[in-house]
Design a protein around this motif. Structure first.
Motif, PDB file in Angstrom:
ATOM      1  N   VAL A  15       0.831  -1.202   0.000  1.00 35.91           N
ATOM      2  CA  VAL A  15       0.000   0.000   0.000  1.00 35.91           C
ATOM      3  C   VAL A  15       0.871   1.261   0.000  1.00 35.91           C
ATOM      4  CG1 VAL A  15      -1.623   1.356   1.410  1.00 35.91           C
ATOM      5  CG2 VAL A  15      -2.020  -1.091   1.041  1.00 35.91           C
ATOM      6  N   LEU A  16       1.954   1.244   0.774  1.00 33.60           N
ATOM      7  CA  LEU A  16       2.820   2.417   0.885  1.00 33.60           C
ATOM      8  C   LEU A  16       3.856   2.532  -0.238  1.00 33.60           C
ATOM      9  CD1 LEU A  16       3.545   2.435   4.732  1.00 33.60           C
ATOM     10  CD2 LEU A  16       2.104   4.034   3.443  1.00 33.60           C
ATOM     11  N   ALA A  17       3.944   1.529  -1.104  1.00 37.99           N
ATOM     12  CA  ALA A  17       4.993   1.511  -2.129  1.00 37.99           C
ATOM     13  C   ALA A  17       5.099   2.819  -2.924  1.00 37.99           C
ATOM     14  CB  ALA A  17       4.826   0.315  -3.051  1.00 37.99           C
ATOM     15  N   PRO A  18       4.012   3.440  -3.382  1.00 37.48           N
ATOM     16  CA  PRO A  18       4.180   4.691  -4.130  1.00 37.48           C
ATOM     17  C   PRO A  18       4.910   5.775  -3.324  1.00 37.48           C
ATOM     18  CG  PRO A  18       1.977   3.824  -4.454  1.00 37.48           C
ATOM     19  CD  PRO A  18       2.612   2.993  -3.370  1.00 37.48           C
ATOM     20  N   GLN A  19       4.555   5.924  -2.081  1.00 39.56           N
ATOM     21  CA  GLN A  19       5.200   6.919  -1.216  1.00 39.56           C
ATOM     22  C   GLN A  19       6.660   6.538  -0.943  1.00 39.56           C
ATOM     23  OE1 GLN A  19       3.212   7.305   2.540  1.00 39.56           O
ATOM     24  NE2 GLN A  19       4.632   8.842   3.304  1.00 39.56           N
ATOM     25  N   LEU A  20       6.927   5.257  -0.748  1.00 38.94           N
ATOM     26  CA  LEU A  20       8.283   4.797  -0.455  1.00 38.94           C
ATOM     27  C   LEU A  20       9.194   4.971  -1.671  1.00 38.94           C
ATOM     28  CD1 LEU A  20       7.409   1.578   1.576  1.00 38.94           C
ATOM     29  CD2 LEU A  20       7.832   3.905   2.429  1.00 38.94           C
ATOM     30  N   VAL A  21       8.661   4.711  -2.854  1.00 36.66           N
ATOM     31  CA  VAL A  21       9.443   4.901  -4.072  1.00 36.66           C
ATOM     32  C   VAL A  21       9.731   6.387  -4.288  1.00 36.66           C
ATOM     33  CG1 VAL A  21       9.434   4.652  -6.588  1.00 36.66           C
ATOM     34  CG2 VAL A  21       8.733   2.739  -5.143  1.00 36.66           C
ATOM     35  N   GLU A  22       8.827   7.250  -3.914  1.00 35.75           N
ATOM     36  CA  GLU A  22       9.102   8.694  -4.008  1.00 35.75           C
ATOM     37  C   GLU A  22      10.283   9.086  -3.123  1.00 35.75           C
ATOM     38  OE1 GLU A  22       5.379  10.609  -3.157  1.00 35.75           O
ATOM     39  OE2 GLU A  22       4.626  10.285  -5.199  1.00 35.75           O
ATOM     40  N   LEU A  35       8.844   6.300 -11.556  1.00 33.81           N
ATOM     41  CA  LEU A  35       7.981   5.979 -10.411  1.00 33.81           C
ATOM     42  C   LEU A  35       7.176   4.696 -10.609  1.00 33.81           C
ATOM     43  CD1 LEU A  35       6.799   6.926  -7.619  1.00 33.81           C
ATOM     44  CD2 LEU A  35       4.975   7.981  -8.961  1.00 33.81           C
ATOM     45  N   HIS A  36       6.383   4.612 -11.648  1.00 32.49           N
ATOM     46  CA  HIS A  36       5.467   3.476 -11.801  1.00 32.49           C
ATOM     47  C   HIS A  36       6.213   2.163 -12.009  1.00 32.49           C
ATOM     48  CE1 HIS A  36       2.003   6.011 -11.521  1.00 32.49           C
ATOM     49  NE2 HIS A  36       2.536   6.826 -12.417  1.00 32.49           N
ATOM     50  N   ASN A  37       7.292   2.194 -12.766  1.00 30.87           N
ATOM     51  CA  ASN A  37       8.098   0.998 -12.974  1.00 30.87           C
ATOM     52  C   ASN A  37       8.690   0.508 -11.660  1.00 30.87           C
ATOM     53  OD1 ASN A  37      11.009  -0.149 -13.449  1.00 30.87           O
ATOM     54  ND2 ASN A  37       9.817  -0.625 -15.303  1.00 30.87           N
ATOM     55  N   ARG A  38       9.209   1.427 -10.842  1.00 32.60           N
ATOM     56  CA  ARG A  38       9.823   1.054  -9.566  1.00 32.60           C
ATOM     57  C   ARG A  38       8.773   0.547  -8.572  1.00 32.60           C
ATOM     58  NH1 ARG A  38      13.735  -0.888 -10.890  1.00 32.60           N
ATOM     59  NH2 ARG A  38      14.067  -1.241  -8.702  1.00 32.60           N
ATOM     60  N   ILE A  39       7.594   1.137  -8.563  1.00 33.10           N
ATOM     61  CA  ILE A  39       6.530   0.650  -7.670  1.00 33.10           C
ATOM     62  C   ILE A  39       6.245  -0.813  -7.978  1.00 33.10           C
ATOM     63  CG2 ILE A  39       4.072   0.827  -7.089  1.00 33.10           C
ATOM     64  CD1 ILE A  39       4.361   3.893  -7.589  1.00 33.10           C
ATOM     65  N   ALA A  40       6.090  -1.135  -9.247  1.00 36.90           N
ATOM     66  CA  ALA A  40       5.815  -2.526  -9.642  1.00 36.90           C
ATOM     67  C   ALA A  40       6.960  -3.440  -9.225  1.00 36.90           C
ATOM     68  CB  ALA A  40       5.583  -2.600 -11.150  1.00 36.90           C
ATOM     69  N   SER A  41       8.180  -2.987  -9.427  1.00 36.28           N
ATOM     70  CA  SER A  41       9.347  -3.789  -9.055  1.00 36.28           C
ATOM     71  C   SER A  41       9.393  -4.037  -7.553  1.00 36.28           C
ATOM     72  CB  SER A  41      10.612  -3.083  -9.524  1.00 36.28           C
ATOM     73  OG  SER A  41      11.743  -3.785  -9.114  1.00 36.28           O
ATOM     74  N   ARG A  43       6.923  -3.961  -5.433  1.00 32.69           N
ATOM     75  CA  ARG A  43       5.829  -4.868  -5.050  1.00 32.69           C
ATOM     76  C   ARG A  43       6.153  -6.307  -5.420  1.00 32.69           C
ATOM     77  NH1 ARG A  43       0.930  -0.765  -6.597  1.00 32.69           N
ATOM     78  NH2 ARG A  43       0.719   0.176  -4.516  1.00 32.69           N
ATOM     79  N   ASN A  44       6.859  -6.528  -6.515  1.00 36.47           N
ATOM     80  CA  ASN A  44       7.262  -7.885  -6.890  1.00 36.47           C
ATOM     81  C   ASN A  44       8.199  -8.503  -5.852  1.00 36.47           C
ATOM     82  OD1 ASN A  44       5.751  -7.980  -9.246  1.00 36.47           O
ATOM     83  ND2 ASN A  44       7.432  -7.244 -10.522  1.00 36.47           N
ATOM     84  N   ASP A  45       8.977  -7.674  -5.174  1.00 37.78           N
ATOM     85  CA  ASP A  45       9.915  -8.178  -4.172  1.00 37.78           C
ATOM     86  C   ASP A  45       9.225  -8.726  -2.925  1.00 37.78           C
ATOM     87  OD1 ASP A  45      12.105  -7.604  -5.751  1.00 37.78           O
ATOM     88  OD2 ASP A  45      12.470  -5.650  -4.814  1.00 37.78           O
ATOM     89  N   LEU A  46       7.959  -8.401  -2.740  1.00 33.94           N
ATOM     90  CA  LEU A  46       7.218  -8.870  -1.566  1.00 33.94           C
ATOM     91  C   LEU A  46       7.190 -10.393  -1.437  1.00 33.94           C
ATOM     92  CD1 LEU A  46       4.117  -6.539  -1.731  1.00 33.94           C
ATOM     93  CD2 LEU A  46       5.787  -6.626   0.115  1.00 33.94           C
ATOM     94  N   ILE A  47       7.249 -11.078  -2.543  1.00 32.43           N
ATOM     95  CA  ILE A  47       7.132 -12.544  -2.500  1.00 32.43           C
ATOM     96  C   ILE A  47       8.484 -13.232  -2.329  1.00 32.43           C
ATOM     97  CG2 ILE A  47       4.991 -12.561  -3.837  1.00 32.43           C
ATOM     98  CD1 ILE A  47       6.738 -13.482  -6.253  1.00 32.43           C
ATOM     99  N   ARG A  48       9.548 -12.484  -2.269  1.00 30.78           N
ATOM    100  CA  ARG A  48      10.880 -13.077  -2.130  1.00 30.78           C
ATOM    101  C   ARG A  48      11.044 -13.633  -0.706  1.00 30.78           C
ATOM    102  NH1 ARG A  48      13.519 -13.138  -6.443  1.00 30.78           N
ATOM    103  NH2 ARG A  48      13.165 -11.598  -8.041  1.00 30.78           N
ATOM    104  N   PRO A  49      11.659 -14.806  -0.594  1.00 34.42           N
ATOM    105  CA  PRO A  49      11.893 -15.379   0.736  1.00 34.42           C
ATOM    106  C   PRO A  49      12.689 -14.419   1.623  1.00 34.42           C
ATOM    107  CG  PRO A  49      12.316 -17.012  -0.962  1.00 34.42           C
ATOM    108  CD  PRO A  49      12.115 -15.692  -1.672  1.00 34.42           C
TER     109      PRO A  49
END
Length: 184
Positions: A15-22, A35-41, A43-49
């Motif tokens: 949820v906070l990813a947009p603000q954190l990427v800023e 911004l948008h590319n990094r937000i997606a990236s 969020r993808n890291d969330l599933i990493r062990p």
């Protein structure tokens, strides 16, 4: 100034990813159009062990972020690490030991106006406090004579050189890849 360091759950991080990427964009002086590319990236890291994230907050909101996860050969950064080691004639036996058992400190950033208050150190120590690996690795832009707050922080925490002057495909600046034995 009063700050609070708080661990985020993966849903909170998302949820906070947009603000954190800023914060990342401002701290690293990147162009806002990423911004948008990094937000997606991110969020993808969330599933990493081993994913873990912290934020630093102040009365004015979130002013710092740090997150990371266990290093893995299926990650682009791990591929860059291995490429960099090969370019330098490695990996050596010691470097293989590190590559097989590290926590990637993917990002650690504090807004420029809040730097110098010990937030980076608190984020770093908090994130790595119980990291499930023998080593921590990170990369940071090279600066002459290591003369900036990031290098001072990493050196004071015991980080040593893994690779110097590494060039990532998407950033023209040279980077240092540093490592530390855990616990710090």
């Amino acid at each position: 100034m009063s700050f609070e360091i708080r661990r985020l759950t993966p849903p909170e991080f998302s949820v906070l990813a947009p603000q954190l990427v800023e914060i990342y964009i401002e701290a690293m002086n990147y162009r806002p159009d990423i911004l948008h590319n990094r937000i997606a990236s991110w969020r993808n890291d969330l599933i990493r062990p081993g994913f873990s994230a912290l934020i630093a907050t102040h009365d004015n909101g979130t002013v710092g972020v740090a997150y990371g996860f266990l290093g893995s050969p299926d990650n682009w950064w791990d591929a860059e690490l291995r490429r960099g080691l090969r370019l330098q004639g490695g990996p050596t036996e010691k470097q293989w030991d590190i590559v097989r058992n590290y926590f990637e400190l993917a990002e650690i950033h504090v807004l420029p106006q809040y730097q110098g208050h010990g937030l980076g150190k608190q984020l770093l120590e908090g994130l790595l406090w119980n990291a499930p690996a023998r080593y921590a690795l990170l990369s940071t832009p090279e600066v002459p004579n290591e003369d900036n707050g990031a290098f001072r922080l990493y050196r004071s925490a015991g980080f040593f050189d893994i690779i110097r002057n590494h060039r990532y495909p998407a950033d023209a600046r040279p980077f240092a890849i540093l490592g530390a034995t855990l616990p710090l």
